[in-house]
Design a protein around this motif. Sequence first.
Motif, PDB file in Angstrom:
ATOM      1  N   UNK A 179       0.496  12.833  -5.254  1.00  0.00           N
ATOM      2  CA  UNK A 179       0.597  13.132  -6.684  1.00  0.00           C
ATOM      3  C   UNK A 179       1.844  12.477  -7.289  1.00  0.00           C
ATOM      4  N   UNK A 180       2.942  12.501  -6.555  1.00  0.00           N
ATOM      5  CA  UNK A 180       4.182  11.833  -6.985  1.00  0.00           C
ATOM      6  C   UNK A 180       3.913  10.345  -7.219  1.00  0.00           C
ATOM      7  N   UNK A 181       3.254   9.694  -6.267  1.00  0.00           N
ATOM      8  CA  UNK A 181       2.938   8.270  -6.425  1.00  0.00           C
ATOM      9  C   UNK A 181       2.051   8.020  -7.636  1.00  0.00           C
ATOM     10  N   UNK A 186       4.135   8.168 -10.862  1.00  0.00           N
ATOM     11  CA  UNK A 186       5.418   7.496 -10.658  1.00  0.00           C
ATOM     12  C   UNK A 186       6.085   7.094 -11.971  1.00  0.00           C
ATOM     13  N   UNK A 187       5.313   6.750 -12.970  1.00  0.00           N
ATOM     14  CA  UNK A 187       5.883   6.342 -14.264  1.00  0.00           C
ATOM     15  C   UNK A 187       6.659   7.464 -14.935  1.00  0.00           C
ATOM     16  N   UNK A 188       6.391   8.704 -14.574  1.00  0.00           N
ATOM     17  CA  UNK A 188       7.067   9.848 -15.180  1.00  0.00           C
ATOM     18  C   UNK A 188       8.324  10.270 -14.415  1.00  0.00           C
ATOM     19  N   UNK A 189       8.583   9.670 -13.264  1.00  0.00           N
ATOM     20  CA  UNK A 189       9.746  10.025 -12.447  1.00  0.00           C
ATOM     21  C   UNK A 189      11.000   9.447 -13.102  1.00  0.00           C
ATOM     22  N   UNK A 237      10.852   3.205  -4.436  1.00  0.00           N
ATOM     23  CA  UNK A 237      10.833   4.516  -5.062  1.00  0.00           C
ATOM     24  C   UNK A 237       9.556   5.301  -4.845  1.00  0.00           C
ATOM     25  N   UNK A 238       8.520   4.645  -4.331  1.00  0.00           N
ATOM     26  CA  UNK A 238       7.250   5.333  -4.070  1.00  0.00           C
ATOM     27  C   UNK A 238       7.133   5.660  -2.585  1.00  0.00           C
ATOM     28  N   UNK A 239       6.314   6.659  -2.275  1.00  0.00           N
ATOM     29  CA  UNK A 239       6.090   7.047  -0.882  1.00  0.00           C
ATOM     30  C   UNK A 239       5.120   6.049  -0.260  1.00  0.00           C
ATOM     31  N   UNK A 286       0.851  -1.176   0.000  1.00  0.00           N
ATOM     32  CA  UNK A 286       0.000   0.000   0.000  1.00  0.00           C
ATOM     33  C   UNK A 286       0.890   1.229   0.000  1.00  0.00           C
ATOM     34  N   UNK A 287       0.466   2.261  -0.727  1.00  0.00           N
ATOM     35  CA  UNK A 287       1.260   3.467  -0.808  1.00  0.00           C
ATOM     36  C   UNK A 287       0.506   4.640  -0.210  1.00  0.00           C
ATOM     37  N   UNK A 288       1.254   5.671   0.087  1.00  0.00           N
ATOM     38  CA  UNK A 288       0.724   6.837   0.774  1.00  0.00           C
ATOM     39  C   UNK A 288      -0.408   7.497   0.007  1.00  0.00           C
TER      40      UNK A 288
END
Length: 177
Positions: free
Chosen positions: A61-63, A66-69, A103-105, A36-38
């Motif tokens: 929003x970052x999560x 994520x594909x664009x990071x 890499x995800x929050x 689970x992610x934030x």
Amino acid sequence: MHFSGKNKVLAVLFAALLLMPMAGAVSESGDIREAEFFKAPDEAANGENGLFDELSVKAELYNENFDEVPMLFKRLVGSQEIALQIKQDDENMLYATAIMRGGMVGEFYSYDTPEDPISKFGPSMTVETDEQTVHQILDSEDPLKEAVQSMNEGTLVVEVEGFFRKAVLWTITKLYS
């Protein structure tokens, strides 16, 4: 092909980055379930808690994007504990921790003291800055480039532990400056 000293180091570093597996190891120990992610609390959208709410919304929003990071940034933050120390415009300090998973929050929370009361191991990355720098980075069209510029100016201080993380951070500062 012949490489000079500095180029040889870069070539080895890039080769290592490309060959390292992106996520975890294969396991035969049972069912694997997705982590689970934030997700920012609903009340964070109204911004009542100031900068922390804004960062919570940006973490979600970052999560979601994520594909664009950039891959190098994903590798830098990987799976670790990141401590944030931000001097706010009102002179108070915001202390927060981001628990990263692949890499995800995964978790994001704040506390009132310089030491994270929840942390079991301590951070492997520490970020120190001020609120104005945070807003410059968040409002930028290229946040990674803006962050590197802030590091070069000394308004964003990023300390990492371990050879691999230091090498990735060094590479990011060279590619995005």
